[in-house]
Scaffold this active site. Sequence first.
Site, PDB file in Angstrom:
ATOM      1  N   GLY A   1      -0.387  -1.314   1.791  1.00  0.00           N
ATOM      2  CA  GLY A   1      -1.432  -2.542   2.083  1.00  0.00           C
ATOM      3  C   GLY A   1      -2.480  -2.002   3.139  1.00  0.00           C
ATOM      4  N   ALA A   2      -3.567  -2.487   3.164  1.00  0.00           N
ATOM      5  CA  ALA A   2      -4.609  -2.073   4.133  1.00  0.00           C
ATOM      6  C   ALA A   2      -5.246  -3.484   4.817  1.00  0.00           C
ATOM      7  CB  ALA A   2      -5.454  -1.021   3.789  1.00  0.00           C
TER       8      ALA A   2
ATOM      9  N   LYS B   1      -7.662 -13.076   7.123  1.00  0.00           N
ATOM     10  CA  LYS B   1      -7.105 -12.927   8.289  1.00  0.00           C
ATOM     11  C   LYS B   1      -8.025 -11.773   9.344  1.00  0.00           C
ATOM     12  CE  LYS B   1      -2.400 -13.430   7.028  1.00  0.00           C
ATOM     13  NZ  LYS B   1      -1.112 -12.539   6.927  1.00  0.00           N
TER      14      LYS B   1
ATOM     15  N   GLU C   1      -9.730   4.511   0.306  1.00  0.00           N
ATOM     16  CA  GLU C   1     -10.372   4.705   1.077  1.00  0.00           C
ATOM     17  C   GLU C   1     -10.037   3.628   2.437  1.00  0.00           C
ATOM     18  OE1 GLU C   1     -12.486   5.621  -2.346  1.00  0.00           O
ATOM     19  OE2 GLU C   1     -11.267   4.088  -2.079  1.00  0.00           O
TER      20      GLU C   1
ATOM     21  N   THR D   1      -4.483 -17.233   6.212  1.00  0.00           N
ATOM     22  CA  THR D   1      -3.765 -16.225   5.360  1.00  0.00           C
ATOM     23  C   THR D   1      -4.876 -15.500   4.320  1.00  0.00           C
ATOM     24  OG1 THR D   1      -1.939 -15.960   3.693  1.00  0.00           O
ATOM     25  CG2 THR D   1      -3.262 -17.939   3.396  1.00  0.00           C
TER      26      THR D   1
ATOM     27  N   SER E   1       1.451 -22.719  -0.903  1.00  0.00           N
ATOM     28  CA  SER E   1       1.767 -22.335   0.316  1.00  0.00           C
ATOM     29  C   SER E   1       2.927 -23.251   0.803  1.00  0.00           C
ATOM     30  CB  SER E   1       0.758 -22.386   1.406  1.00  0.00           C
ATOM     31  OG  SER E   1       1.230 -22.124   2.949  1.00  0.00           O
TER      32      SER E   1
ATOM     33  N   ASP F   1       2.016 -12.644  12.966  1.00  0.00           N
ATOM     34  CA  ASP F   1       2.713 -11.725  12.041  1.00  0.00           C
ATOM     35  C   ASP F   1       3.258 -10.784  12.370  1.00  0.00           C
ATOM     36  OD1 ASP F   1       2.181 -13.091   9.697  1.00  0.00           O
ATOM     37  OD2 ASP F   1       0.047 -12.160   9.176  1.00  0.00           O
TER      38      ASP F   1
ATOM     39  N   ASN G   1      -2.261   2.359   0.236  1.00  0.00           N
ATOM     40  CA  ASN G   1      -2.889   1.371  -0.451  1.00  0.00           C
ATOM     41  C   ASN G   1      -3.456   1.669  -1.866  1.00  0.00           C
ATOM     42  OD1 ASN G   1      -3.931  -1.652   0.047  1.00  0.00           O
ATOM     43  ND2 ASN G   1      -6.064  -0.709  -0.157  1.00  0.00           N
TER      44      ASN G   1
ATOM     45  N   ALA H   1      -2.460  -8.377   6.818  1.00  0.00           N
ATOM     46  CA  ALA H   1      -0.942  -8.309   7.326  1.00  0.00           C
ATOM     47  C   ALA H   1      -0.408  -6.673   7.451  1.00  0.00           C
ATOM     48  CB  ALA H   1      -0.186  -8.881   6.043  1.00  0.00           C
TER      49      ALA H   1
END
Length: 262
Positions: free
Chosen positions: A121-122, A64, A149, A60, A14, A100, A145, A125
Site C-alpha cells: 500500500g501507499a 487520512k 508511481e 479512515t 465500521s 495507527d 503498491n 495506513a
Amino acid sequence: MYFAVIGAHVRGKSASPAMHTASFKALGINAVYIAVDVPKEELGCFAQIARLNFRGFNVTIPHKEEVVKFLDALSAEARAIGAVNTVLVERNLMVGYNTDAHAVYKLAGGHMEGAEVLILGAGGAARAALFAAIKAGAKKIYVKNRTAERAEALAREFREKFERPIEAIPWSGAVKADVVINATPIHDAVIADLTGASLYVEFVYTPTPRTKMVEEAERLGVKVVDGVDLLVEQGAQAEKIWLGVEPDRAVMKKAVLEFLGL
C-alpha cells in the site's frame, strides 16, 4: 460529548461506533460515537461542524492524508507521517494524531527491529506502517503498491526524510521479508509471499478479519496481528488522547467481535 469516525461507506460497516460506545459505557463516560460518510468535497464542511460540536473524531479511507489541510496543528509523529487518523478538538482547535502508527509499533515493533519489512500500500495506513517500521529500527523496508508511481513517491519521500534504506518494488515483483504489513483494503487475495516471514500484520478487519492473507499466514505458521488487534489498539490510544483515560481493551475487542458476528 460527541465523537465520530469519518470516511467513505463507513455507516453500518465500521466497528468503531460499537467499540467506542462499549468502552465509554464501561468507563462511565456519557458520550456518543457515530459513523459519518463524508465525500471528499465535503471534508472541509465536516471539519467546521466538528470544530464546534465534537470532542474528537477518527479518520479512515480515503481521508487520512487529505484531512491534514483542515487541521490547526499536528503532533510531531503525524507531521512526520503526513497522515492523520485521530483528531482532538479542544477549545475549537483541531489537532491531528496518528494512532495507527502507535498500534503497529506497539504490536509489531519488536519483530521489526533489525528486520526486512514489506509494506503493501501507499496511502495513509501505509505511511503509518512505514513510520512504525523506521521507529522500530527495521534494517530495510520495501513498499509495494498497485499504482507504482505512488509507491515510488512514498519510498523516496521517507528515504529522504529519514535517511533509511527504503525501496519501492513493482506490484508484480516478489520479495521475501521478515515482517509483511498489508495497509491496503484488499481482503480476498494472496498479495505477498509470506514464506520465511515471522510476522504478518493486517489492517483489514471487515467483512472478516480472516482475510486470504491471514489464512495464508496461518497455513504457513506465521504469527498474525489481525485487523481487530490493530483497530482496538489504535482506538484505545485515541481515547487516551481524547479523554486522558486507559480503556479496557478486552471490552473494546469483545464489542468489535460481536459487531462482526464472531
